[in-house]
Design an enzyme around this catalytic site. Structure first.
Site, PDB file in Angstrom:
ATOM      1  N   GLU A 132      -4.985  -1.056  -6.038  1.00 57.03           N
ATOM      2  CA  GLU A 132      -3.980  -0.403  -5.183  1.00 57.03           C
ATOM      3  C   GLU A 132      -3.187   0.556  -6.041  1.00 57.03           C
ATOM      4  O   GLU A 132      -2.770   0.190  -7.154  1.00 57.03           O
ATOM      5  CB  GLU A 132      -2.998  -1.465  -4.688  1.00 57.03           C
ATOM      6  CG  GLU A 132      -3.228  -1.908  -3.301  1.00 57.03           C
ATOM      7  CD  GLU A 132      -2.155  -2.924  -2.939  1.00 57.03           C
ATOM      8  OE1 GLU A 132      -0.973  -2.714  -3.254  1.00 57.03           O
ATOM      9  OE2 GLU A 132      -2.529  -3.936  -2.364  1.00 57.03           O
ATOM     10  N   HIS A 150      -0.435  -7.210   4.242  1.00 56.96           N
ATOM     11  CA  HIS A 150       1.006  -7.185   4.045  1.00 56.96           C
ATOM     12  C   HIS A 150       1.671  -8.230   4.930  1.00 56.96           C
ATOM     13  O   HIS A 150       1.605  -8.137   6.149  1.00 56.96           O
ATOM     14  CB  HIS A 150       1.645  -5.816   4.296  1.00 56.96           C
ATOM     15  CG  HIS A 150       2.766  -5.570   3.330  1.00 56.96           C
ATOM     16  ND1 HIS A 150       3.995  -6.158   3.484  1.00 56.96           N
ATOM     17  CD2 HIS A 150       2.816  -4.888   2.176  1.00 56.96           C
ATOM     18  CE1 HIS A 150       4.752  -5.823   2.461  1.00 56.96           C
ATOM     19  NE2 HIS A 150       4.068  -5.054   1.652  1.00 56.96           N
ATOM     20  N   THR A 183       5.570  -2.649  -1.242  1.00 56.55           N
ATOM     21  CA  THR A 183       5.198  -1.484  -0.440  1.00 56.55           C
ATOM     22  C   THR A 183       5.767  -1.660   0.967  1.00 56.55           C
ATOM     23  O   THR A 183       5.517  -2.678   1.612  1.00 56.55           O
ATOM     24  CB  THR A 183       3.654  -1.370  -0.371  1.00 56.55           C
ATOM     25  OG1 THR A 183       3.139  -1.561  -1.680  1.00 56.55           O
ATOM     26  CG2 THR A 183       3.228  -0.031   0.161  1.00 56.55           C
ATOM     27  N   ASN A 204      -4.470 -10.805  -3.739  1.00 56.94           N
ATOM     28  CA  ASN A 204      -3.611  -9.920  -4.521  1.00 56.94           C
ATOM     29  C   ASN A 204      -2.881 -10.761  -5.577  1.00 56.94           C
ATOM     30  O   ASN A 204      -2.169 -11.710  -5.233  1.00 56.94           O
ATOM     31  CB  ASN A 204      -2.616  -9.232  -3.569  1.00 56.94           C
ATOM     32  CG  ASN A 204      -1.696  -8.285  -4.297  1.00 56.94           C
ATOM     33  OD1 ASN A 204      -1.146  -8.622  -5.340  1.00 56.94           O
ATOM     34  ND2 ASN A 204      -1.503  -7.096  -3.756  1.00 56.94           N
ATOM     35  N   HIS A 245      -2.083  -4.031  -7.940  1.00 56.05           N
ATOM     36  CA  HIS A 245      -1.399  -2.746  -7.776  1.00 56.05           C
ATOM     37  C   HIS A 245      -0.851  -2.321  -9.129  1.00 56.05           C
ATOM     38  O   HIS A 245       0.035  -2.980  -9.674  1.00 56.05           O
ATOM     39  CB  HIS A 245      -0.267  -2.937  -6.748  1.00 56.05           C
ATOM     40  CG  HIS A 245       0.469  -1.680  -6.388  1.00 56.05           C
ATOM     41  ND1 HIS A 245       1.399  -1.643  -5.380  1.00 56.05           N
ATOM     42  CD2 HIS A 245       0.424  -0.425  -6.890  1.00 56.05           C
ATOM     43  CE1 HIS A 245       1.885  -0.414  -5.270  1.00 56.05           C
ATOM     44  NE2 HIS A 245       1.313   0.337  -6.186  1.00 56.05           N
ATOM     45  N   HIS A 265       1.789 -10.994  -7.835  1.00 55.58           N
ATOM     46  CA  HIS A 265       2.918 -11.921  -7.978  1.00 55.58           C
ATOM     47  C   HIS A 265       2.763 -12.856  -9.175  1.00 55.58           C
ATOM     48  O   HIS A 265       3.751 -13.347  -9.710  1.00 55.58           O
ATOM     49  CB  HIS A 265       3.110 -12.742  -6.703  1.00 55.58           C
ATOM     50  CG  HIS A 265       3.603 -11.908  -5.564  1.00 55.58           C
ATOM     51  ND1 HIS A 265       4.846 -11.320  -5.559  1.00 55.58           N
ATOM     52  CD2 HIS A 265       3.012 -11.546  -4.412  1.00 55.58           C
ATOM     53  CE1 HIS A 265       4.994 -10.635  -4.444  1.00 55.58           C
ATOM     54  NE2 HIS A 265       3.896 -10.751  -3.733  1.00 55.58           N
ATOM     55  N   ARG A 319       1.460  -0.176 -10.727  1.00 56.79           N
ATOM     56  CA  ARG A 319       2.588   0.685 -10.361  1.00 56.79           C
ATOM     57  C   ARG A 319       2.965   1.594 -11.515  1.00 56.79           C
ATOM     58  O   ARG A 319       2.793   1.239 -12.679  1.00 56.79           O
ATOM     59  CB  ARG A 319       3.800  -0.180  -9.988  1.00 56.79           C
ATOM     60  CG  ARG A 319       3.714  -0.762  -8.597  1.00 56.79           C
ATOM     61  CD  ARG A 319       4.961  -1.576  -8.287  1.00 56.79           C
ATOM     62  NE  ARG A 319       5.014  -1.888  -6.873  1.00 56.79           N
ATOM     63  CZ  ARG A 319       5.662  -1.157  -5.964  1.00 56.79           C
ATOM     64  NH1 ARG A 319       6.361  -0.098  -6.319  1.00 56.79           N
ATOM     65  NH2 ARG A 319       5.640  -1.507  -4.710  1.00 56.79           N
ATOM     66  N   GLU A 342      -6.694   0.400   5.418  1.00 59.00           N
ATOM     67  CA  GLU A 342      -6.091  -0.933   5.425  1.00 59.00           C
ATOM     68  C   GLU A 342      -4.916  -0.853   6.388  1.00 59.00           C
ATOM     69  O   GLU A 342      -3.982  -0.060   6.173  1.00 59.00           O
ATOM     70  CB  GLU A 342      -5.610  -1.354   4.032  1.00 59.00           C
ATOM     71  CG  GLU A 342      -4.971  -2.757   4.077  1.00 59.00           C
ATOM     72  CD  GLU A 342      -4.475  -3.268   2.740  1.00 59.00           C
ATOM     73  OE1 GLU A 342      -5.092  -2.945   1.701  1.00 59.00           O
ATOM     74  OE2 GLU A 342      -3.471  -3.994   2.738  1.00 59.00           O
ATOM     75  N   ARG A 381       5.793  -2.776 -13.261  1.00 53.40           N
ATOM     76  CA  ARG A 381       6.711  -3.919 -13.127  1.00 53.40           C
ATOM     77  C   ARG A 381       5.982  -5.264 -13.063  1.00 53.40           C
ATOM     78  O   ARG A 381       6.566  -6.299 -13.285  1.00 53.40           O
ATOM     79  CB  ARG A 381       7.605  -3.754 -11.907  1.00 53.40           C
ATOM     80  CG  ARG A 381       6.867  -3.901 -10.602  1.00 53.40           C
ATOM     81  CD  ARG A 381       7.828  -4.033  -9.451  1.00 53.40           C
ATOM     82  NE  ARG A 381       8.386  -2.754  -9.082  1.00 53.40           N
ATOM     83  CZ  ARG A 381       8.793  -2.474  -7.839  1.00 53.40           C
ATOM     84  NH1 ARG A 381       8.734  -3.403  -6.906  1.00 53.40           N
ATOM     85  NH2 ARG A 381       9.276  -1.303  -7.535  1.00 53.40           N
TER      86      ARG A 381
HETATM   87  N1  PXP Z   1      -1.767  -4.666   1.013  1.00 53.51           N
HETATM   88  C1  PXP Z   1      -0.983  -3.763   0.386  1.00 53.51           C
HETATM   89  C2  PXP Z   1      -1.347  -2.313   0.507  1.00 53.51           C
HETATM   90  C3  PXP Z   1       0.135  -4.163  -0.354  1.00 53.51           C
HETATM   91  O1  PXP Z   1       0.901  -3.242  -0.970  1.00 53.51           O
HETATM   92  C4  PXP Z   1       0.418  -5.536  -0.482  1.00 53.51           C
HETATM   93  C5  PXP Z   1       1.602  -5.975  -1.288  1.00 53.51           C
HETATM   94  O2  PXP Z   1       1.331  -5.814  -2.623  1.00 53.51           O
HETATM   95  C6  PXP Z   1      -0.436  -6.445   0.170  1.00 53.51           C
HETATM   96  C7  PXP Z   1      -1.503  -5.987   0.932  1.00 53.51           C
HETATM   97  C8  PXP Z   1      -0.209  -7.918   0.088  1.00 53.51           C
HETATM   98  O3  PXP Z   1       0.982  -8.250   0.734  1.00 53.51           O
HETATM   99  P1  PXP Z   1       1.577  -9.717   0.605  1.00 53.51           P
HETATM  100  O4  PXP Z   1       1.923  -9.926  -0.830  1.00 53.51           O
HETATM  101  O5  PXP Z   1       2.735  -9.696   1.525  1.00 53.51           O
HETATM  102  O6  PXP Z   1       0.481 -10.659   1.050  1.00 53.51           O
END
Ligand code: PXP
Length: 249
Positions: free
Chosen positions: A69, A190, A100, A6, A42, A9, A44, A150, A48
């Site tokens: 996402e 997550h 999330t 992901n 994601h 960040h 949004r 998921e 952001r």
């Molecule tokens: N899965 C989903 C559905 C999420 O919303 C996120 C956060 O964006 C993640 C996985 C990844 O989470 P993390 O950044 O804590 O690894």
């Protein structure tokens, strides 16, 4: 187990200055070189971090799979139907949340989710639902035609004691087993990091881990490619060990 990286960040850091770097698209390419098999972002409603340009460029340039996402809102659904990601993961979205915070309310939003799944299926886009590990939710996901779930691992990741973590792990195991038996594909994500991922890898039904924060955090010190490669190595090491287990008679 496959790794989905992901890259939200990376975009969050870019947005801190409102400029062009670091570019999440570059991060996606490096993640692929380091062994990631899916790129996750994601889009949004408030843009952001990831923006429309990122999603478009990712679609045009990545060589693995794109998991978009998104919340099941009309604006984002239209963008997704136009971009055609390899699959979408439907998540709940609240403007004020840091990230999330829970799985979907699949009971309250059953109709909207079912309609959304059908719209994506018409374009042959697979749909994953982000769910807490609850039996009723998994059965409902199957009923309304989801391809994947998921499993939300946030509560497991945030557990304060080993006993609490074990309790959440048991729920994740049961949810994965049930989903697998119903023919659903299973991903998890997550709060997963280089330490708490190990018992998750050992759950045979889970095909892919979706990880962002831990990888970007490590990348600050070790570089992005190394941070992704470390996670890929971990996933492979523990998955291989499972395959070597000799089944009992
Ligand atoms: N899965 C989903 C559905 C999420 O919303 C996120 C956060 O964006 C993640 C996985 C990844 O989470 P993390 O950044 O804590 O690894």
């Amino acid at each position: 187990m496959r790794l989905g990286v992901n890259i939200d960040h990376v975009a969050t850091i870019r947005e801190a200055r409102g400029g062009l770097e670091p570019d999440p698209v570059t991060a996606a390419h490096i993640a692929e070189l380091a062994g990631a098999e899916t790129i996750v972002c994601h889009l949004r409603e408030d843009r952001r971090h990831i923006n429309d340009r990122d999603v478009r460029l990712l679609r045009e340039t990545i060589k693995t799979r794109l998991d978009l996402e998104m919340a099941a809102t009309e604006e984002i659904i239209s963008i997704a139907l136009d971009i055609i990601p390899d699959f979408v993961t439907l998540v709940p979205e609240r403007r004020k949340e840091l990230t999330t915070e829970s799985g979907l309310d699949i009971i309250g939003n059953r109709k909207t989710l079912q309609t959304t799944i059908n719209r994506f299926h018409k374009k042959e886009i697979a749909v994953s639902l982000f769910l807490d590990p609850v039996e009723e939710y998994i059965r409902l996901a199957h009923e309304i035609g989801a391809d994947y779930i998921e499993i939300h691992t946030g509560e497991y990741a945030n557990a304060r004691t080993f006993d609490e973590a074990d309790e959440h792990l048991e729920k994740i195991r049961n949810a994965a087993e049930l989903a697998g038996s119903l023919g659903l594909g299973v991903n998890a994500g997550h709060g997963l990091n280089y330490n708490n991922i190990k018992p998750i890898i050992e759950i045979p039904e889970i095909e892919e881990a979706s990880i962002g924060h831990a990888i970007v955090s490590r990348a600050v010190f070790t570089g992005f490619e190394r941070a992704v490669r470390d996670m890929v190595d971990l996933l492979q090491r523990y998955t291989v060990r499972n395959e070597n287990v000799v089944p009992e008679d």
